[in-house]
Write a protein that holds these residues in place. Structure first.
Motif, PDB file in Angstrom:
ATOM      1  N   ASN A 100       0.832  -1.207   0.000  1.00 51.22           N
ATOM      2  CA  ASN A 100       0.000   0.000   0.000  1.00 51.22           C
ATOM      3  C   ASN A 100       0.865   1.254   0.000  1.00 51.22           C
TER       4      ASN A 100
ATOM      5  N   GLY B 280       1.862   2.269  -3.276  1.00 44.70           N
ATOM      6  CA  GLY B 280       0.784   2.601  -4.205  1.00 44.70           C
ATOM      7  C   GLY B 280       0.170   1.412  -4.883  1.00 44.70           C
TER       8      GLY B 280
ATOM      9  N   ALA C  36       6.144   0.520  -8.907  1.00 44.11           N
ATOM     10  CA  ALA C  36       5.581   1.325  -7.819  1.00 44.11           C
ATOM     11  C   ALA C  36       5.651   2.802  -8.191  1.00 44.11           C
ATOM     12  N   THR C  37       4.803   3.571  -7.584  1.00 46.60           N
ATOM     13  CA  THR C  37       4.832   5.011  -7.855  1.00 46.60           C
ATOM     14  C   THR C  37       6.058   5.616  -7.259  1.00 46.60           C
TER      15      THR C  37
END
Length: 224
Positions: free
Chosen positions: A208, A211, A222-223
């Motif tokens: 989480n 992202g 991933a961001t």
């Protein structure tokens, strides 16, 4: 009648002699091989039991030295255990316990040596896996990230693959490799069952934070 019986007995004796002349040497060598193998097996079993008994005594010595806080004694006993009884289960447990005590006392190099001994010599795949995971944790703590990833790149038993993936994700994240870390966390999350409880939720939180919705399937990228 007696003559008839004598002739039959003589024929039987002649047949037995003929059989023995033809097969006697082979039968003798087969018996020698079988009896030799049986004796060797018994000898091996005795040696194994003796080794395990001596290793158990030395394991107790390591435990006493650890409880007394005598690190020099712990190190000597671990070295003896590794040299003499390295393949026994007691040696593996002693290495894991000794490494924990040494690490707690700040003797990280010695702790890593103890864990490496378990990785190299333990006969149990599970104990080797535990040693690798702990060794990688120490290497990560020292910021030896490439060494930690190398340790974690080994083959792990099925029940440890998710744990290894989670550790790889931690190391990659510390290196700033968010996409690769997300991939490893995804493997860990998918590999952990609902019975894993808090640990699975913790891995989900890592995803989480990157992202990614873990329940939608972990994906690389991933961001930033």
């Amino acid at each position: 009648m007696a003559t008839h019986l004598d002739l039959e007995e003589q024929e039987q004796l002649d047949a037995l002699k003929h059989f023995w002349n033809r097969w006697g040497n082979l039968i003798t060598w087969v018996l020698i091989a079988v009896l030799g193998a049986y004796a060797a097996w018994n000898g091996w079993q005795y040696w194994q039991r003796r080794q395990a008994g001596l290793a158990a005594v030395m394991y107790d010595e390591i435990a006493r030295a650890a409880n007394a806080g005598d690190m020099a004694r712990v190190e000597r006993a671990l070295a003896d255990m590794k040299d003499k009884y390295g393949g026994t289960t007691y040696a593996a447990y002693a290495g894991l316990e000794g490494a924990k005590v040494l690490a707690d006392k700040g003797k990280l190099a010695e702790a890593k040596t103890a864990l490496a001994g378990v990785v190299d010599k333990a006969s149990d795949d599970g104990l080797r896996a535990v040693a690798r995971l702990r060794l990688a944790s120490l290497q990560t703590g020292e910021k030896a990230y490439d060494e930690a990833l190398k340790t974690l790149s080994a083959s792990f038993p099925a029940q440890y693959t998710a744990l290894a993936a989670d550790r790889r994700g931690d190391v990659l994240l510390l290196q700033g490799k968010r996409s690769e870390a997300a991939t490893e966390f995804g493997k860990a999350y998918q590999g952990l069952t609902a019975d894993s409880g808090e640990y699975r939720r913790l891995v989900g939180m890592k995803l989480n934070a990157l992202g990614i919705d873990p329940d939608a399937g972990a994906k690389a990228g991933a961001t930033s």
